[in-house]
Motif scaffolding. Structure first.
Motif, PDB file in Angstrom:
ATOM      1  N   GLN A  70       0.847  -1.196   0.000  1.00 11.61           N
ATOM      2  CA  GLN A  70       0.000   0.000   0.000  1.00 11.61           C
ATOM      3  C   GLN A  70       0.878   1.240   0.000  1.00 11.61           C
ATOM      4  OE1 GLN A  70      -2.852   0.226   3.210  1.00 11.61           O
ATOM      5  NE2 GLN A  70      -3.989   1.918   2.258  1.00 11.61           N
ATOM      6  N   SER A  71       0.593   2.149  -0.937  1.00  8.20           N
ATOM      7  CA  SER A  71       1.392   3.364  -1.098  1.00  8.20           C
ATOM      8  C   SER A  71       0.664   4.561  -0.504  1.00  8.20           C
ATOM      9  CB  SER A  71       1.678   3.622  -2.581  1.00  8.20           C
ATOM     10  OG  SER A  71       2.335   4.856  -2.758  1.00  8.20           O
ATOM     11  N   SER A  72       1.421   5.460   0.107  1.00  6.46           N
ATOM     12  CA  SER A  72       0.878   6.727   0.613  1.00  6.46           C
ATOM     13  C   SER A  72       1.965   7.786   0.499  1.00  6.46           C
ATOM     14  CB  SER A  72       0.400   6.591   2.053  1.00  6.46           C
ATOM     15  OG  SER A  72       1.485   6.269   2.914  1.00  6.46           O
ATOM     16  N   PHE A  73       1.655   8.984   0.979  1.00  5.85           N
ATOM     17  CA  PHE A  73       2.588  10.105   0.895  1.00  5.85           C
ATOM     18  C   PHE A  73       2.808  10.700   2.283  1.00  5.85           C
ATOM     19  CE2 PHE A  73       0.794   9.909  -3.372  1.00  5.85           C
ATOM     20  CZ  PHE A  73       1.925  10.013  -4.155  1.00  5.85           C
ATOM     21  N   ASP A  74       3.975  11.237   2.461  1.00  6.01           N
ATOM     22  CA  ASP A  74       4.284  12.061   3.625  1.00  6.01           C
ATOM     23  C   ASP A  74       5.158  13.202   3.126  1.00  6.01           C
ATOM     24  OD1 ASP A  74       4.264  12.932   6.214  1.00  6.01           O
ATOM     25  OD2 ASP A  74       5.618  11.389   6.992  1.00  6.01           O
ATOM     26  N   TYR A  81       7.015  12.796  -0.464  1.00  8.45           N
ATOM     27  CA  TYR A  81       7.719  11.579  -0.857  1.00  8.45           C
ATOM     28  C   TYR A  81       6.810  10.387  -0.563  1.00  8.45           C
ATOM     29  CZ  TYR A  81       8.718  11.370   4.176  1.00  8.45           C
ATOM     30  OH  TYR A  81       8.602  11.344   5.541  1.00  8.45           O
ATOM     31  N   SER A  82       7.175   9.231  -1.083  1.00  9.66           N
ATOM     32  CA  SER A  82       6.347   8.040  -0.970  1.00  9.66           C
ATOM     33  C   SER A  82       6.686   7.252   0.287  1.00  9.66           C
ATOM     34  CB  SER A  82       6.529   7.138  -2.196  1.00  9.66           C
ATOM     35  OG  SER A  82       6.007   7.746  -3.355  1.00  9.66           O
ATOM     36  N   VAL A  83       5.658   6.740   0.929  1.00 12.37           N
ATOM     37  CA  VAL A  83       5.782   5.819   2.060  1.00 12.37           C
ATOM     38  C   VAL A  83       5.035   4.547   1.675  1.00 12.37           C
ATOM     39  CG1 VAL A  83       5.311   5.417   4.498  1.00 12.37           C
ATOM     40  CG2 VAL A  83       5.915   7.717   3.709  1.00 12.37           C
ATOM     41  N   ILE A  84       5.732   3.429   1.640  1.00 13.37           N
ATOM     42  CA  ILE A  84       5.161   2.152   1.197  1.00 13.37           C
ATOM     43  C   ILE A  84       4.987   1.243   2.405  1.00 13.37           C
ATOM     44  CG2 ILE A  84       5.363   0.225  -0.387  1.00 13.37           C
ATOM     45  CD1 ILE A  84       5.229   2.999  -1.723  1.00 13.37           C
ATOM     46  N   HIS A  85       3.721   0.892   2.734  1.00 19.85           N
ATOM     47  CA  HIS A  85       3.439  -0.114   3.755  1.00 19.85           C
ATOM     48  C   HIS A  85       3.396  -1.474   3.077  1.00 19.85           C
ATOM     49  CE1 HIS A  85       2.346   3.388   6.138  1.00 19.85           C
ATOM     50  NE2 HIS A  85       2.303   2.609   7.204  1.00 19.85           N
ATOM     51  N   ILE A  86       4.149  -2.404   3.609  1.00 19.28           N
ATOM     52  CA  ILE A  86       4.278  -3.706   2.961  1.00 19.28           C
ATOM     53  C   ILE A  86       4.363  -4.788   4.030  1.00 19.28           C
ATOM     54  CG2 ILE A  86       6.806  -3.571   2.818  1.00 19.28           C
ATOM     55  CD1 ILE A  86       6.530  -4.915   0.026  1.00 19.28           C
ATOM     56  N   ALA A  87       3.740  -5.925   3.755  1.00 15.86           N
ATOM     57  CA  ALA A  87       3.753  -7.044   4.691  1.00 15.86           C
ATOM     58  C   ALA A  87       3.796  -8.335   3.896  1.00 15.86           C
ATOM     59  CB  ALA A  87       2.518  -7.010   5.584  1.00 15.86           C
ATOM     60  N   PRO A  88       4.734  -9.255   4.208  1.00 16.81           N
ATOM     61  CA  PRO A  88       4.827 -10.521   3.458  1.00 16.81           C
ATOM     62  C   PRO A  88       3.670 -11.444   3.803  1.00 16.81           C
ATOM     63  CG  PRO A  88       6.379 -10.504   5.280  1.00 16.81           C
ATOM     64  CD  PRO A  88       5.757  -9.153   5.266  1.00 16.81           C
ATOM     65  N   LEU A  89       3.232 -12.211   2.807  1.00 14.44           N
ATOM     66  CA  LEU A  89       2.162 -13.197   3.000  1.00 14.44           C
ATOM     67  C   LEU A  89       2.695 -14.618   3.042  1.00 14.44           C
ATOM     68  CD1 LEU A  89      -0.554 -11.743   0.571  1.00 14.44           C
ATOM     69  CD2 LEU A  89      -0.428 -11.500   3.061  1.00 14.44           C
ATOM     70  N   ALA A 147      10.436   5.537   1.957  1.00 19.94           N
ATOM     71  CA  ALA A 147      10.371   4.710   3.163  1.00 19.94           C
ATOM     72  C   ALA A 147       9.538   3.469   2.890  1.00 19.94           C
ATOM     73  CB  ALA A 147       9.779   5.501   4.328  1.00 19.94           C
ATOM     74  N   TYR A 148      10.045   2.311   3.320  1.00 15.55           N
ATOM     75  CA  TYR A 148       9.268   1.080   3.366  1.00 15.55           C
ATOM     76  C   TYR A 148       8.921   0.815   4.825  1.00 15.55           C
ATOM     77  CZ  TYR A 148      10.267  -0.229  -1.485  1.00 15.55           C
ATOM     78  OH  TYR A 148      10.334  -0.256  -2.855  1.00 15.55           O
ATOM     79  N   VAL A 149       7.658   0.543   5.100  1.00 20.54           N
ATOM     80  CA  VAL A 149       7.185   0.375   6.479  1.00 20.54           C
ATOM     81  C   VAL A 149       6.458  -0.955   6.599  1.00 20.54           C
ATOM     82  CG1 VAL A 149       5.738   1.330   8.315  1.00 20.54           C
ATOM     83  CG2 VAL A 149       6.929   2.868   6.740  1.00 20.54           C
ATOM     84  N   ARG A 150       6.814  -1.744   7.632  1.00 19.96           N
ATOM     85  CA  ARG A 150       6.055  -2.955   7.968  1.00 19.96           C
ATOM     86  C   ARG A 150       5.307  -2.672   9.269  1.00 19.96           C
ATOM     87  NH1 ARG A 150       8.292  -9.195   8.688  1.00 19.96           N
ATOM     88  NH2 ARG A 150       6.222 -10.152   8.983  1.00 19.96           N
ATOM     89  N   PRO A 151       3.991  -2.571   9.210  1.00 15.33           N
ATOM     90  CA  PRO A 151       3.241  -2.205  10.420  1.00 15.33           C
ATOM     91  C   PRO A 151       3.370  -3.274  11.497  1.00 15.33           C
ATOM     92  CG  PRO A 151       1.753  -2.901   8.675  1.00 15.33           C
ATOM     93  CD  PRO A 151       3.121  -2.823   8.060  1.00 15.33           C
ATOM     94  N   ALA A 152       3.141  -2.850  12.734  1.00 17.38           N
ATOM     95  CA  ALA A 152       3.224  -3.792  13.860  1.00 17.38           C
ATOM     96  C   ALA A 152       2.186  -4.889  13.744  1.00 17.38           C
ATOM     97  CB  ALA A 152       3.066  -3.028  15.181  1.00 17.38           C
TER      98      ALA A 152
END
Length: 721
Positions: A70-74, A81-89, A147-152
């Motif tokens: 999931q892409s968003s901006f900050d 700039y882009s902030v990418i939330h990503i989580a492996p399945l 930024a690549y972010v993996r949520p808690a």
């Protein structure tokens, strides 16, 4: 070749022409290299962007899904700039390019530039603890913010808005700074206009220097029976060494950038050393072509004419009489003419305006020449009355040779005007962009809007993280059957009292509200209509709204802690919180356009330096001829410092006058474009850079001319001429 090799060093002014040819070859090589590296940078960015773009599972459902994306901006300092939330399945899910390992839940991986610039803004903990850096192969360019972010908790990612992906590798620009860059065509046009053309002008001027001596040599060779090939080889022998030296100097920055990542001044853009190294063969061929162009130009411009002369002759010093009179009418036509003559047609407006600018810049050098002639007469009278020999000699030369002054300043004036026009046109903003900038100037950080999710527990968690004194309001917008925007705000009684509204019957607010924060909200979210107020909890809003926002204000009207708000929003509220001031989505565009001014300043300063160098070298050559004629005066009087005053009046004064009048004229010409309808704005950085460059060049020319004249006097001997 040997004849040309020695002739170039024995002729008068040969050393100055040698330097001029070196500078011309270096400038042309730099310009061609800039074209090649521009294409290489775009190609490298496209390749790296394609390699990291996600392959959406729906486009190839036969392959297994590997991750949520999931892409968003900050933003930092109003730069998005882009902030990418990503989580492996899956256990062995492939990593995004540039990542070495999967970040643990609640961690982020940042680009080096983002980590460095955002350290003081809490970026290392804004999305969770930063656990590493993105490698260069995962960035569009080395200076990209990403930024690549993996949520808690993987459930934090919005499944309806996120992509389920199979891997990476799709052409295009789906995220990152590749979405905001100008096209290669625009950059190429800028480089051609601000670098290549001045470099070609410098080449022509360098070749023309010392034309009188080479004319005599060419006529002599022709009289001795030398063929066209022989005369060409003589000219090649004269220009080959300086062309080679200049080409080598022009290649030095590219060799440097192929081994070390170089950050360009003014723009803060970091050049990828991998892109430069990958195209080594191309820019080496471009450098070879530049060297050949300089040598061939030196040969082709020296041809024997049928009347026994050559094409190159020493130019006279006459001044066109009617051109100075055209200048004031050209300025008046440019400033006042386009609007009434265009009748609201933008294309016609720009066409008329451009014609006026061209006429103004063409006639301004003659005005400067006329002023110099008048000043020369005054100096001659003053020198004769006071006995100041340097002032007397310079004044009479200036009065009788104003045409030489025109040639000295013409290119400089045109270069200043060209850079100013490019910067103005690149800064043009639409009414929405201009309104966003004006709104940001009025509000600062006193109000923020945040996209509110449907889940009330997330809103409560976010509000619990806010500092004390920050008031939150829930704003809901919908469109009625008549296509009108209906906006309402709901908040507890204490929050309504903070904006001076009663809890019993809170009055609506609109664009005329005394509180600037409320009036800006009405201007941007309700199309100027009043926004109604009601009492209620922020976490419970009507389900009829199409758009839901949280509005954050300080109870005392102070600036909000934006960094803490962003951290709370990205970790508690949503992967796409869109934390911004009213009109913030348009404001990002104004920042991107302002960045174009930095590129104009960079190329403009380089181009003006090349043009100023060309004209300065040409003027030095003219001054050398002049200093040889007055060398006996310095020898007989023993006063070598006479040339300091002479060079100051004949070289320094015209250049400074051209710089001042050029910048002043540029300010006049900017008036039609700075109209709010057109939306252009002058750049202080560009004006300061131009001013500093012009002043440095003027004083350098004065110093070099003075030293050259003194050396000419020291070597002077009586001749039977």
């Amino acid at each position: 070749m040997t004849v040309g090799w020695h002739a170039g060093r024995s002729v008068r002014g040969g050393a100055l022409r040698f330097v001029a040819l070196v500078c011309a070859a270096a400038a042309l090589t730099l310009a061609v290299t800039a074209l090649v590296l521009s294409a290489a940078a775009y190609d490298g960015r496209d390749q790296r962007s394609a390699a990291r773009n996600p392959v959406v599972h729906d486009s190839d459902p036969a392959r297994p899904a590997v991750a949520l994306w999931q892409s968003s901006f900050d933003e930092i300092e109003q730069e998005q700039y882009s902030v990418i939330h990503i989580a492996p399945l899956t256990q062995g899910a492939p990593l995004p390019p540039g990542l070495r390992t999967w970040p643990k839940p609640g961690q982020s991986v940042l680009s080096p530039a983002l980590a460095e610039r955002g350290a003081s803004h809490g970026i290392l903990t804004r999305y969770g603890r930063a656990s590493g850096r993105i490698a260069e192969r995962g960035l569009a360019d080395p200076g990209e913010l990403l930024a690549y972010v993996r949520p808690a908790d993987d459930r934090f990612i919005d499944r309806e808005k996120a992509f389920t992906i199979n891997g990476y590798g799709v052409p295009g620009a789906m995220f990152g700074n590749s979405q905001n860059v100008e096209s290669l065509k625009v950059l190429t046009t800028t480089v051609l206009g601000l670098l290549v053309l001045p470099a070609l002008g410098l080449t022509v001027v360098a070749v023309r220097m010392g034309a009188e001596a080479r004319r005599r040599r060419t006529v002599l060779l022709d009289a001795l029976g030398a063929s066209w090939t022989a005369r060409t080889l003589v000219n090649c022998g004269e220009s080959l060494l300086p062309a080679f030296v200049g080409t080598a100097l022009g290649l030095a920055p590219a060799f440097w950038a192929s081994h070390i990542e170089v950050t360009l001044p003014l723009t803060d853009y970091t050049v990828s050393s991998a892109d430069v190294a990958r195209t080594t063969a191309t820019w080496l061929l471009g450098a070879l072509a530049s060297c050949v162009v300089v040598v061939l130009t030196a040969s082709a411009l020296h041809r024997v004419r049928r009347d026994g002369g050559t094409r190159l002759r020493a130019a006279g010093g006459r001044l066109p009489r009617w051109w100075p009179a055209v200048f004031p009418f050209a300025v008046l036509f440019t400033v006042r003419g386009p609007e009434p003559l265009s009748h609201g047609n933008t294309f016609l407006f720009l066409l008329i305006y451009s014609a006026g600018v061209a006429l103004t810049l063409a006639t301004l050098p003659s005005v400067i020449g006329l002023l110099i002639a008048l000043i020369g007469r005054a100096l001659g009278w003053t020198g004769r009355r006071t006995g100041m020999s340097g002032t007397l000699v310079a004044g009479r030369w200036m009065a009788h040779h104003p045409g030489i002054t025109v040639r000295l300043v013409a290119g400089l004036v045109i270069a200043v005007g060209l850079v100013g026009q490019v910067q103005l046109h690149s800064s043009r903003l639409s009414s929405d962009y201009a309104a966003a900038r004006a709104s940001a100037d009025r509000l600062g950080d006193t109000v923020y809007t945040v996209t509110q999710p449907d889940l009330g527990d997330r809103t409560r968690a976010f509000l619990a993280e806010l500092p004390s004194g920050v008031q939150a309001y829930s704003m809901t917008g919908r469109t009625d059957a008549h296509n009108r925007t209906i906006v309402s705000v709901q908040a507890p009684c204490t929050a309504l009292e903070a904006i001076k509204r009663s809890c019993d019957h809170p009055a609506p607010f609109g664009v005329t509200d005394p509180d600037a924060r409320l009036s800006e909200l009405a201007r941007w979210f309700s199309d100027g209509a009043d926004i109604s107020l009601r009492v209620g909890p922020v976490t419970a809003t009507p389900a009829t709204g199409d758009d839901r926002y949280l509005v954050l204000l300080d109870a005392h009207g102070k600036s909000l802690p934006a960094d803490r708000i962003r951290q709370a929003a990205f970790t508690r509220l949503s992967p796409t919180p869109n934390v911004e001031i009213p009109g913030g989505s348009w404001l990002g565009g104004t920042v991107a356009r302002a960045g174009r001014g930095a590129w104009v300043a960079l190329f403009g300063v380089a181009g003006i330096t090349a043009m100023a160098l060309a004209l300065s070298l040409n003027s030095l050559a003219e001054f050398q001829r002049f200093s040889r004629s007055v060398a006996p005066l310095g020898v007989l009087t023993g006063r070598r410092l006479i040339f300091l005053a002479t060079a100051a009046w004949t070289l320094l004064l015209p250049l400074l006058l051209a710089a001042g009048l050029g910048l002043l004229t540029n300010a006049w010409l900017a008036t039609p474009l700075t109209d709010p309808v057109v939306g252009a704005s002058p750049s202080t950085a560009v004006l300061v850079s131009l001013t500093i460059t012009l002043v440095v060049v003027a004083f350098a020319v004065w110093l070099i001319g003075s030293v050259s004249a003194v050396r000419t006097t020291d070597r002077w001997k009586p001749e039977t001429d």
